[in-house]
Design a protein around this motif. Structure first.
Motif, mmCIF file in Angstrom:
data_model
loop_
_atom_site.group_PDB
_atom_site.id
_atom_site.type_symbol
_atom_site.label_atom_id
_atom_site.label_comp_id
_atom_site.label_asym_id
_atom_site.label_seq_id
_atom_site.Cartn_x
_atom_site.Cartn_y
_atom_site.Cartn_z
ATOM 1 N N PHE A 54 0.806 -1.216 0.000
ATOM 2 C CA PHE A 54 0.000 0.000 0.000
ATOM 3 C C PHE A 54 0.846 1.278 0.000
ATOM 4 C CE2 PHE A 54 -3.318 -2.970 1.102
ATOM 5 C CZ PHE A 54 -4.427 -2.428 0.448
ATOM 6 N N GLY A 55 2.160 1.132 -0.138
ATOM 7 C CA GLY A 55 3.015 2.304 -0.203
ATOM 8 C C GLY A 55 3.217 2.999 1.126
ATOM 9 N N LEU A 56 3.055 2.271 2.235
ATOM 10 C CA LEU A 56 3.208 2.862 3.559
ATOM 11 C C LEU A 56 4.635 2.765 4.087
ATOM 12 C CD1 LEU A 56 -0.066 1.528 5.251
ATOM 13 C CD2 LEU A 56 0.259 3.571 3.841
ATOM 14 N N GLN B 252 15.328 2.137 5.353
ATOM 15 C CA GLN B 252 15.225 2.810 6.651
ATOM 16 C C GLN B 252 13.811 2.717 7.211
ATOM 17 O OE1 GLN B 252 17.799 4.188 8.553
ATOM 18 N NE2 GLN B 252 16.136 4.010 10.039
ATOM 19 N N ALA B 253 12.824 2.879 6.338
ATOM 20 C CA ALA B 253 11.437 2.785 6.795
ATOM 21 C C ALA B 253 11.134 1.396 7.337
ATOM 22 C CB ALA B 253 10.486 3.130 5.657
ATOM 23 N N GLU B 254 11.654 0.377 6.664
ATOM 24 C CA GLU B 254 11.429 -0.990 7.128
ATOM 25 C C GLU B 254 12.173 -1.252 8.434
ATOM 26 O OE1 GLU B 254 11.925 -3.972 4.168
ATOM 27 O OE2 GLU B 254 10.846 -2.845 2.635
ATOM 28 N N GLU B 255 13.375 -0.703 8.549
ATOM 29 C CA GLU B 255 14.122 -0.852 9.805
ATOM 30 C C GLU B 255 13.393 -0.164 10.955
ATOM 31 O OE1 GLU B 255 18.066 0.581 9.249
ATOM 32 O OE2 GLU B 255 18.569 -0.911 7.709
ATOM 33 N N ASP B 256 12.788 0.982 10.674
ATOM 34 C CA ASP B 256 12.035 1.683 11.716
ATOM 35 C C ASP B 256 10.859 0.836 12.183
ATOM 36 O OD1 ASP B 256 13.720 3.853 11.677
ATOM 37 O OD2 ASP B 256 12.426 5.099 10.414
ATOM 38 N N PHE B 257 10.153 0.214 11.239
ATOM 39 C CA PHE B 257 9.031 -0.640 11.627
ATOM 40 C C PHE B 257 9.508 -1.747 12.565
ATOM 41 C CE2 PHE B 257 6.534 -4.464 11.305
ATOM 42 C CZ PHE B 257 5.233 -4.020 11.369
ATOM 43 N N VAL B 258 10.614 -2.376 12.206
ATOM 44 C CA VAL B 258 11.144 -3.467 13.029
ATOM 45 C C VAL B 258 11.619 -2.943 14.379
ATOM 46 C CG1 VAL B 258 12.942 -5.227 13.204
ATOM 47 C CG2 VAL B 258 11.727 -4.888 11.031
ATOM 48 N N ASP B 259 12.375 -1.821 14.355
ATOM 49 C CA ASP B 259 12.942 -1.290 15.593
ATOM 50 C C ASP B 259 11.878 -0.685 16.517
ATOM 51 O OD1 ASP B 259 15.420 -2.055 14.710
ATOM 52 O OD2 ASP B 259 16.025 -0.056 14.049
ATOM 53 N N GLY C 66 10.621 12.683 4.289
ATOM 54 C CA GLY C 66 10.047 13.363 3.129
ATOM 55 C C GLY C 66 9.118 12.485 2.310
ATOM 56 N N TRP C 67 9.462 11.199 2.166
ATOM 57 C CA TRP C 67 8.650 10.318 1.330
ATOM 58 C C TRP C 67 7.251 10.112 1.895
ATOM 59 C CZ3 TRP C 67 6.469 6.072 3.512
ATOM 60 C CH2 TRP C 67 7.043 5.580 4.687
ATOM 61 N N ALA C 68 7.070 10.353 3.209
ATOM 62 C CA ALA C 68 5.769 10.100 3.850
ATOM 63 C C ALA C 68 4.787 11.254 3.679
ATOM 64 C CB ALA C 68 5.971 9.815 5.336
ATOM 65 N N ALA C 69 5.222 12.348 3.075
ATOM 66 C CA ALA C 69 4.378 13.552 3.002
ATOM 67 C C ALA C 69 3.073 13.313 2.266
ATOM 68 C CB ALA C 69 5.156 14.688 2.353
ATOM 69 N N GLY C 70 3.068 12.356 1.322
ATOM 70 C CA GLY C 70 1.860 12.124 0.543
ATOM 71 C C GLY C 70 0.980 11.008 1.036
ATOM 72 N N LEU C 71 1.292 10.450 2.201
ATOM 73 C CA LEU C 71 0.513 9.304 2.664
ATOM 74 C C LEU C 71 -0.921 9.667 3.044
ATOM 75 C CD1 LEU C 71 3.040 7.306 4.887
ATOM 76 C CD2 LEU C 71 2.383 6.895 2.516
ATOM 77 N N LEU C 72 -1.109 10.888 3.554
ATOM 78 C CA LEU C 72 -2.412 11.271 4.066
ATOM 79 C C LEU C 72 -2.960 12.510 3.364
ATOM 80 C CD1 LEU C 72 -4.277 10.082 6.213
ATOM 81 C CD2 LEU C 72 -3.335 11.694 7.859
ATOM 82 N N VAL C 73 -2.220 13.042 2.411
ATOM 83 C CA VAL C 73 -2.634 14.256 1.726
ATOM 84 C C VAL C 73 -2.879 13.928 0.264
ATOM 85 C CG1 VAL C 73 -2.023 16.621 1.115
ATOM 86 C CG2 VAL C 73 -1.283 15.672 3.310
ATOM 87 N N SER C 74 -4.104 14.102 -0.189
ATOM 88 C CA SER C 74 -4.440 13.795 -1.584
ATOM 89 C C SER C 74 -3.979 14.929 -2.501
ATOM 90 C CB SER C 74 -5.939 13.595 -1.737
ATOM 91 O OG SER C 74 -6.645 14.744 -1.321
ATOM 92 N N ALA C 75 -3.844 14.621 -3.766
ATOM 93 C CA ALA C 75 -3.419 15.618 -4.744
ATOM 94 C C ALA C 75 -4.388 16.779 -4.742
ATOM 95 C CB ALA C 75 -3.372 14.985 -6.137
#
Length: 329
Positions: free
Chosen positions: A28-30, A35-42, A318-327
């Motif tokens: 789902f692009g979350l 680094q993002a995957e490491e954060d989820f694990v950590d 920065g990559w997470a900026a579009g997760l909750l904000v629609s175009a």
């Protein structure tokens, strides 16, 4: 810090749940990059799901870990940033999520990765629930989303609680405490019949559990919330009673222990009296409900100890900026 008489339990499917959640979040692009995957694990998000729902099946534990993955960076953390200071924008997001909860709309009303992922997740969270439990879980998750709008209004207006009792009522919603507890009845627990779930003893049991978890979380998240602001019990104690930060933390620990002790006494006296008054199947549900609250308290305590989520102030990648904000938002 506080102590409890209950054991910490963990679901044996935690490793499978971790891999399932990572795969689902990628789909789902979350998550974006190593680094993002490491954060989820950590951050130990699979572990917190396994602590909260130790008796869930493998499939249910996987869904729980996905829920925890969704709950934090893709949703909750977004509202610590710029969007969380704009009540109108938060209301737009939460209205879409509430529509999904009640089955009146899909993600198209706010088509973003976080909302699309929640639509997929919710259908599996409530699959197989009885109508009374599904109605209740929808109510409590709606309260959770509504509380995000309340917090955005408070940020905009500068409102700050001065009364802990009022704060704890809101905090139970902002952590989705009761909605998470509801899922414990479905994921490995025993459903409490609706004629008993509203009993004042159970109301107090779940509020005490929510209060203890709130105090623990607020104590551990200070590095972040000292910078971002927002509601926090430690800030409230310092603001209303004066004193140093360490004195406020000590007071929070005292309050948490006081609430744990009250819960133990409540179960020994009032809950045991209620258990004796009902039939055998209802007794199992009531005892199981107490265990759900125990797992919630002990699981959160351990998770707050092992997660790296609170090690420092979290900066939104920065990559997470579009997760909750629609175009076009």
């Amino acid at each position: 810090m506080f102590t409890t008489p209950w054991p910490l339990r963990i679901n044996p499917h935690v490793d499978q749940a971790r891999e399932s959640a990572l795969a689902w979040m990628r789909r789902f692009g979350l998550l974006d990059g190593e680094q993002a995957e490491e954060d989820f694990v950590d951050w130990r998000l699979a572990e917190v799901a396994a602590f909260f729902y130790p008796h869930a099946s493998a499939e249910e534990c996987c869904t729980a870990a996905q829920m925890m993955g969704w709950y934090f960076l893709p949703f909750d953390d977004q509202l610590d940033g710029e969007i969380g200071r704009d009540p109108g924008r938060v209301a737009t997001v939460c209205s879409a999520l509430i529509g999904i909860v009640h089955g009146v709309s899909g993600p198209e009303s706010h088509d973003t990765p976080t909302v699309r992922a929640f639509a997929d997740l919710w259908s599996r969270m409530v699959r197989g629930m009885s109508l009374p439990l599904r109605t209740r879980v929808a109510f409590n998750w709606t309260a959770y989303f509504s509380s995000q709008v309340t917090e955005a209004i408070d940020r905009r207006t500068g409102f700050a609680h001065r009364d802990l009792a009022d704060y704890f009522l809101l905090r139970a919603s902002t952590t989705c405490a009761f909605g998470q507890n509801d899922l414990g009845e479905k994921w490995g627990g025993t459903e409490v019949p609706p004629e008993l779930w509203h009993h004042p003893v159970l109301q107090r049991v779940r509020q005490l559990g929510a209060d203890v978890v709130a105090l623990r979380n607020d104590s551990m998240s200070l590095r972040h919330e000292d910078i971002t602001g927002g509601h926090n019990a430690i800030h409230l104690i310092q603001r209303s009673r004066g004193g140093t930060r360490q004195e406020a933390l000590a007071e929070a620990s005292r309050l948490a222990q006081e609430k744990v002790d009250e819960l133990v006494e409540l179960e020994e006296r009032a809950l045991s009296r209620l258990v004796r008054a009902v039939d055998e199947s209802q007794r199992a549900a009531l005892r199981g409900y107490a265990d759900i609250i125990h797992d919630w308290i002990c699981g959160d305590y351990e998770w707050e100890r092992i997660t790296t989520r609170h090690d420092e102030h979290r900066v939104m990648p920065g990559w997470a900026a579009g997760l909750l904000v629609s175009a076009g938002s």
